[in-house]
Design a protein around this motif. Structure first.
Motif, PDB file in Angstrom:
ATOM      1  N   ARG A  35     -69.185 -44.432  18.107  1.00 29.30           N
ATOM      2  CA  ARG A  35     -69.491 -44.878  16.752  1.00 29.30           C
ATOM      3  C   ARG A  35     -68.320 -45.677  16.175  1.00 29.30           C
ATOM      4  O   ARG A  35     -67.182 -45.537  16.619  1.00 29.30           O
ATOM      5  N   THR A  37     -67.088 -45.040  13.407  1.00 24.14           N
ATOM      6  CA  THR A  37     -66.280 -44.070  12.677  1.00 24.14           C
ATOM      7  C   THR A  37     -66.370 -42.718  13.353  1.00 24.14           C
ATOM      8  O   THR A  37     -67.358 -42.405  14.034  1.00 24.14           O
ATOM      9  N   GLY A  39     -66.491 -38.427  13.225  1.00 27.44           N
ATOM     10  CA  GLY A  39     -67.224 -37.466  12.406  1.00 27.44           C
ATOM     11  C   GLY A  39     -68.602 -37.128  12.911  1.00 27.44           C
ATOM     12  O   GLY A  39     -69.220 -36.172  12.448  1.00 27.44           O
ATOM     13  N   THR A  41     -72.667 -37.067  13.825  1.00 25.65           N
ATOM     14  CA  THR A  41     -73.849 -37.041  12.956  1.00 25.65           C
ATOM     15  C   THR A  41     -73.531 -36.385  11.626  1.00 25.65           C
ATOM     16  O   THR A  41     -73.922 -36.875  10.561  1.00 25.65           O
ATOM     17  N   ASN A  44     -71.385 -38.707   9.267  1.00 24.14           N
ATOM     18  CA  ASN A  44     -71.905 -40.060   9.080  1.00 24.14           C
ATOM     19  C   ASN A  44     -73.345 -40.108   8.582  1.00 24.14           C
ATOM     20  O   ASN A  44     -73.655 -40.865   7.659  1.00 24.14           O
ATOM     21  N   VAL A  45     -74.221 -39.334   9.203  1.00 30.15           N
ATOM     22  CA  VAL A  45     -75.647 -39.433   8.854  1.00 30.15           C
ATOM     23  C   VAL A  45     -76.305 -38.057   8.785  1.00 30.15           C
ATOM     24  O   VAL A  45     -77.486 -37.904   9.089  1.00 30.15           O
ATOM     25  N   ASP A  89     -71.936 -43.573   0.515  1.00 27.79           N
ATOM     26  CA  ASP A  89     -71.217 -44.247   1.599  1.00 27.79           C
ATOM     27  C   ASP A  89     -69.706 -44.176   1.409  1.00 27.79           C
ATOM     28  O   ASP A  89     -68.948 -44.003   2.371  1.00 27.79           O
ATOM     29  N   VAL A  92     -68.506 -40.692   2.357  1.00 25.85           N
ATOM     30  CA  VAL A  92     -68.489 -40.525   3.809  1.00 25.85           C
ATOM     31  C   VAL A  92     -67.295 -41.255   4.410  1.00 25.85           C
ATOM     32  O   VAL A  92     -66.592 -40.732   5.283  1.00 25.85           O
ATOM     33  N   ALA A  93     -67.046 -42.481   3.951  1.00 21.28           N
ATOM     34  CA  ALA A  93     -65.934 -43.268   4.487  1.00 21.28           C
ATOM     35  C   ALA A  93     -64.601 -42.554   4.278  1.00 21.28           C
ATOM     36  O   ALA A  93     -63.730 -42.557   5.165  1.00 21.28           O
ATOM     37  N   THR A  96     -64.312 -39.739   6.923  1.00 18.60           N
ATOM     38  CA  THR A  96     -64.063 -40.211   8.284  1.00 18.60           C
ATOM     39  C   THR A  96     -62.641 -40.755   8.427  1.00 18.60           C
ATOM     40  O   THR A  96     -62.005 -40.577   9.471  1.00 18.60           O
ATOM     41  N   THR A 165     -81.693 -40.139   9.540  1.00 15.24           N
ATOM     42  CA  THR A 165     -80.799 -41.255   9.219  1.00 15.24           C
ATOM     43  C   THR A 165     -81.485 -42.252   8.290  1.00 15.24           C
ATOM     44  O   THR A 165     -80.909 -42.696   7.291  1.00 15.24           O
TER      45      THR A 165
END
Length: 466
Positions: A35, A37, A39, A41, A44-45, A89, A92-93, A96, A165
């Motif tokens: 991926r 990034t 982390g 699933t 990330n999703v 988002d 999440v960023a 990660t 997702t």
């Protein structure tokens, strides 16, 4: 060829925790993740973005209805879905990036690409450009996680027919959302879109939601979600889903057979579970094979191949991030000669709906099946001071204890913020606490945690706040 003490395949909760613990214990470690990034699933999703949307949607619903007005807060909110998704988002960023920082801190190499076991102690990594790199390691940990389980007759395109997702990134609020599967993912994401204005119908093959949880707790949660507007079709199966440019026709019939109906929906979420991601790993090159579900067997995190370990969703046990984290630390500690261990009897489970459902240990159904004699203590949140003040009175706390020894065998909570209470139960049960131990432990007032103490007191019939 780069040489390491340990190479971890997968950068999810199992993989990144294994890599960090390896670095902490002085091993030269590499984590292979394709991926963009780290982390997996979860970050990330999965776990993290869904919690961001659950939190935001709950605040939006509270502001939109009577909840704020009753508190003297008068607002007229407008939904900015694009901003809500951007906030998700950004959250999440940040998480990660935090893992990348920990990799640098503990001298873990992130090898970007997809790993393939080429032979004993050999991993070949292929990056997004097709470039290959060979790694050598004394130990290899498989932590490649899981993927959504497909449903025969239903093709996921993430346009109209979504997996988890796709359901986390919709650009509009559906008028009608059909969720296939009444497990954790289906109920949480169904709750998000129901709060934001969608009509939500949940279709479940079994005759109950949340299979595996305590039956009374599951029924209580279903009743609460039904009051919120989620419609349940239990004991039903989806035989087909036909998408168009504007929606989906969902063909539904009784699981036992019988008359069929067609439900018109804007979107369909397929959430019938997850399956191990083990394809293309080169398992055959070290003499390993999976079962029919794609799962790898293990004994104390070891596979049948020397120097190959397995943790997380690719092996037995609940597919939960915290289970993978525990296995990661125990696995690496075993690699360096320590006595790493996971107590699988005390892996907590949480559903982050409103109310939440949290549990650990055995259910009443499991105890009855074993023929074990037990006592029950219960306490409703309608009698909890903090819950009443906050208008969060749905649900209860339930403690199951051995009739002879009073040892706590299971705890099942449905109510506000019970995900934050269940950890106390895990600690108590790890030390083989009795219900009386919890009952005699002072809890702060007023808090929701007092409901747990009162339930423990009720095991002996001594609850004081009924």
């Amino acid at each position: 060829m780069s040489t390491y003490d340990v190479v971890i395949l997968g950068g999810g909760p199992g993989g990144y925790n294994a890599a960090i613990r390896a670095g902490q214990l002085g091993l030269k470690a590499a984590c292979v993740e394709g991926r963009a990034t780290l982390g997996g699933t979860c970050l990330n999703v999965g776990c993290m973005p869904s919690k961001a949307l659950l939190h935001a949607s709950q605040l939006y619903e509270a502001a939109s209805g009577s909840a704020f007005a009753n508190l003297g807060i008068e607002v007229k909110p407008t939904l900015n879905l694009a901003q809500m998704m951007q906030h998700k988002d950004q959250s999440v960023a940040a998480l990660t990036k935090g893992i990348e920082f920990l990799f640098r801190k503990h001298k873990v190499d992130w090898i970007k690409g997809w790993g393939h076991i080429a032979g004993p102690g050999q991993v070949r990594v292929t990056d997004s450009q097709g470039n290959q790199r060979d790694l050598q390691a004394k130990d290899i940990i498989i932590a490649t996680g899981s993927e959504p389980t497909p449903l025969p007759g239903v093709t996921i395109d993430n346009q109209r027919i979504l997996d988890s997702t796709g359901a986390l990134s919709l650009a509009e609020v559906p008028r009608q959302l059909v969720v296939i599967g009444a497990g954790v993912i289906g109920l949480e994401l169904g709750s998000v879109w129901r709060r934001l204005g969608a009509q939500v119908t949940v279709i479940e093959y079994l005759d109950r939601i949340c299979p595996g949880v305590d039956a009374e707790a599951g029924k209580t949660l279903q009743r609460a979600l039904g009051k919120q507007g989620i419609e349940f079709k239990l004991g039903c199966k989806v035989t087909a889903a036909t998408p168009s440019a504007t929606g989906v026709q969902v063909h539904v019939e009784a699981a036992a057979g019988g008359s069929a109906e067609v439900i018109e929906a804007d979107y369909v979420l397929v959430a019938i579970g997850r399956r191990p991601f083990t394809q293309g790993l080169g398992l055959e090159n070290v003499g390993l094979a999976t079962d029919a579900r794609g799962m790898l067997a293990n004994r104390g995190h070891r596979t049948e191949a020397a120097g190959v370990w397995v943790i997380g969703d690719v092996t037995s046990g609940p597919m939960l991030a915290h289970k993978a984290e525990d296995e990661a630390m125990a696995c690496v500690e075993q690699i360096v000669g320590k006595a790493g261990e996971v107590n699988y009897a005390l892996i907590p489970n949480v559903i982050y709906t409103r109310p939440e459902l949290a549990s650990v240990g055995m259910t009443e159904e499991q105890l009855k099946a074993q023929g074990r004699v037990y006592k029950v203590g219960k306490f409703p949140f309608t009698a909890n001071s903090r819950a009443k003040i906050n208008h969060e009175t749905e649900g209860f706390a339930k403690v199951l204890a051995d009739e002879h020894t009073d040892e706590v065998l299971g705890v099942h909570l449905v109510g506000p913020s019970v995900s934050e209470i269940i950890g106390e139960c895990c600690v108590a049960m790890e030390f083989s606490a009795s219900a009386e131990d919890i009952a005699l432990t002072c809890h702060p007032h007023p808090t929701r945690s007092e409901a747990l103490r009162q339930a423990a007191m009720d095991v002996a019939g001594l609850a004081t706040q009924m």
